[in-house]
Enzyme design. Structure first.
Site, PDB file in Angstrom:
ATOM      1  CG  ASP A  30      -2.067   0.974   1.094  1.00  0.00           C
ATOM      2  OD1 ASP A  30      -3.225   0.522   1.057  1.00  0.00           O
ATOM      3  OD2 ASP A  30      -1.810   2.195   1.017  1.00  0.00           O
ATOM      4  CG  ASN A  87     -12.098  -0.653   4.030  1.00  0.00           C
ATOM      5  OD1 ASN A  87     -12.384  -1.112   5.126  1.00  0.00           O
ATOM      6  ND2 ASN A  87     -10.942  -0.053   3.781  1.00  0.00           N
ATOM      7  CB  VAL A  96      -9.221   1.639  -4.960  1.00  0.00           C
ATOM      8  CG1 VAL A  96      -8.905   1.046  -6.324  1.00  0.00           C
ATOM      9  CG2 VAL A  96      -8.237   2.761  -4.619  1.00  0.00           C
ATOM     10  CG  HIS A 100      -8.654  -3.260  -2.084  1.00  0.00           C
ATOM     11  ND1 HIS A 100      -9.540  -2.585  -2.885  1.00  0.00           N
ATOM     12  CD2 HIS A 100      -8.529  -2.519  -0.956  1.00  0.00           C
ATOM     13  CE1 HIS A 100      -9.924  -1.480  -2.280  1.00  0.00           C
ATOM     14  NE2 HIS A 100      -9.334  -1.427  -1.085  1.00  0.00           N
ATOM     15  CG  MET A 101      -8.833  -9.641   1.121  1.00  0.00           C
ATOM     16  SD  MET A 101      -8.375 -11.370   1.433  1.00  0.00           S
ATOM     17  CE  MET A 101     -10.002 -12.107   1.282  1.00  0.00           C
ATOM     18  CG  HIS A 102      -6.755  -2.769   3.304  1.00  0.00           C
ATOM     19  ND1 HIS A 102      -6.018  -1.636   3.032  1.00  0.00           N
ATOM     20  CD2 HIS A 102      -7.989  -2.537   2.794  1.00  0.00           C
ATOM     21  CE1 HIS A 102      -6.772  -0.760   2.395  1.00  0.00           C
ATOM     22  NE2 HIS A 102      -7.980  -1.280   2.238  1.00  0.00           N
TER      23      HIS A 102
HETATM   24  P1  5GP Z   1      -9.696   1.354   0.321  1.00  0.00           P
HETATM   25  O1  5GP Z   1      -9.798   2.677   1.027  1.00  0.00           O
HETATM   26  O2  5GP Z   1     -10.390   1.389  -1.013  1.00  0.00           O
HETATM   27  O3  5GP Z   1     -10.105   0.171   1.151  1.00  0.00           O
HETATM   28  O4  5GP Z   1      -8.154   1.122   0.070  1.00  0.00           O
HETATM   29  C1  5GP Z   1      -7.481   1.616  -1.034  1.00  0.00           C
HETATM   30  C2  5GP Z   1      -6.011   1.601  -0.686  1.00  0.00           C
HETATM   31  O5  5GP Z   1      -5.288   1.782  -1.867  1.00  0.00           O
HETATM   32  C3  5GP Z   1      -5.588   2.705   0.285  1.00  0.00           C
HETATM   33  O6  5GP Z   1      -5.054   2.138   1.461  1.00  0.00           O
HETATM   34  C4  5GP Z   1      -4.561   3.502  -0.513  1.00  0.00           C
HETATM   35  O7  5GP Z   1      -3.472   3.922   0.271  1.00  0.00           O
HETATM   36  C5  5GP Z   1      -4.134   2.510  -1.583  1.00  0.00           C
HETATM   37  N1  5GP Z   1      -3.727   3.121  -2.836  1.00  0.00           N
HETATM   38  C6  5GP Z   1      -4.385   4.093  -3.505  1.00  0.00           C
HETATM   39  N2  5GP Z   1      -3.738   4.397  -4.646  1.00  0.00           N
HETATM   40  C7  5GP Z   1      -2.630   3.597  -4.678  1.00  0.00           C
HETATM   41  C8  5GP Z   1      -1.553   3.462  -5.608  1.00  0.00           C
HETATM   42  O8  5GP Z   1      -1.481   4.118  -6.648  1.00  0.00           O
HETATM   43  N3  5GP Z   1      -0.595   2.533  -5.310  1.00  0.00           N
HETATM   44  C9  5GP Z   1      -0.653   1.769  -4.171  1.00  0.00           C
HETATM   45  N4  5GP Z   1       0.341   0.893  -3.981  1.00  0.00           N
HETATM   46  N5  5GP Z   1      -1.652   1.886  -3.284  1.00  0.00           N
HETATM   47  C10 5GP Z   1      -2.629   2.790  -3.533  1.00  0.00           C
END
Ligand code: 5GP
Length: 114
Positions: A30, A87, A96, A100-102
C-alpha cells in the site's frame, strides 16, 4: 466500468511494489501504509465491490485468502498474526473500486477500529 488505479497496476502501466503474484491474485505494498506491513491483495479481474461477488467470481475470495496465507508464512508473520480488512462503499471507507484485501501486520493492531 471506469478503470481504477489497480487496473493500471495490474497491466503494469503504473509501478507498484509487487510482493506476491499467482495466476489469480496480485499483492503489492500500500502506498500509504497503516502498519509496518501493509499489502493489498487484488483479484486479476475487476470486481468493483464486495456487493458484486456472485457464484461465478466467488472463488477469487478463496484465492485471495490462500495468497495471504502464503505471504504471511513467507515473511514469517503467520504466527505473530495479522489482520485482513475489506472495505465496502462509502461507510466502509472504500476508495478504490476494485475489491482488495488489506493485509496488515508487524505490530499489535487495536480493536475495535475507528
Ligand atoms: P480502500 O480505502 O479502497 O479500502 O483502500 C485503497 C487503498 O489503496 C488505500 O489504502 C490507498 O493507500 C491505496 N492506494 C491508492 N492508490 C494507490 C496506488 O497508486 N498505489 C498503491 N500501492 N496503493 C494505492
Amino acid at each position: 466500468m471506469e478503470p481504477t488505479i489497480f487496473d493500471l497496476i495490474l497491466s503494469k502501466e503504473i509501478p507498484a511494489d509487487i510482493v506476491y503474484e499467482d495466476d489469480y491474485i496480485l499483492g503489492f505494498k500500500d502506498v500509504n501504509p497503516q502498519a509496518p506491513v501493509h499489502v493489498l491483495f487484488i483479484p486479476k479481474v475487476r470486481i468493483a465491490t464486495h456487493n458484486d461477488l456472485v457464484e461465478d467470481n466467488i472463488d477469487y475470495i478463496s484465492k485471495m485468502h490462500l495468497a495471504v496465507n502464503r505471504y504471511a508464512k513467507e515473511i514469517s508473520e503467520d504466527e505473530n498474526g495479522y489482520r485482513i480488512v475489506m472495505n465496502c462503499n462509502s461507510n466502509g471507507g472504500q476508495t478504490v473500486f476494485h475489491i482488495h484485501m488489506h493485509f496488515l501486520a508487524g505490530r499489535q493492531l487495536q480493536w475495535p477500529p475507528g
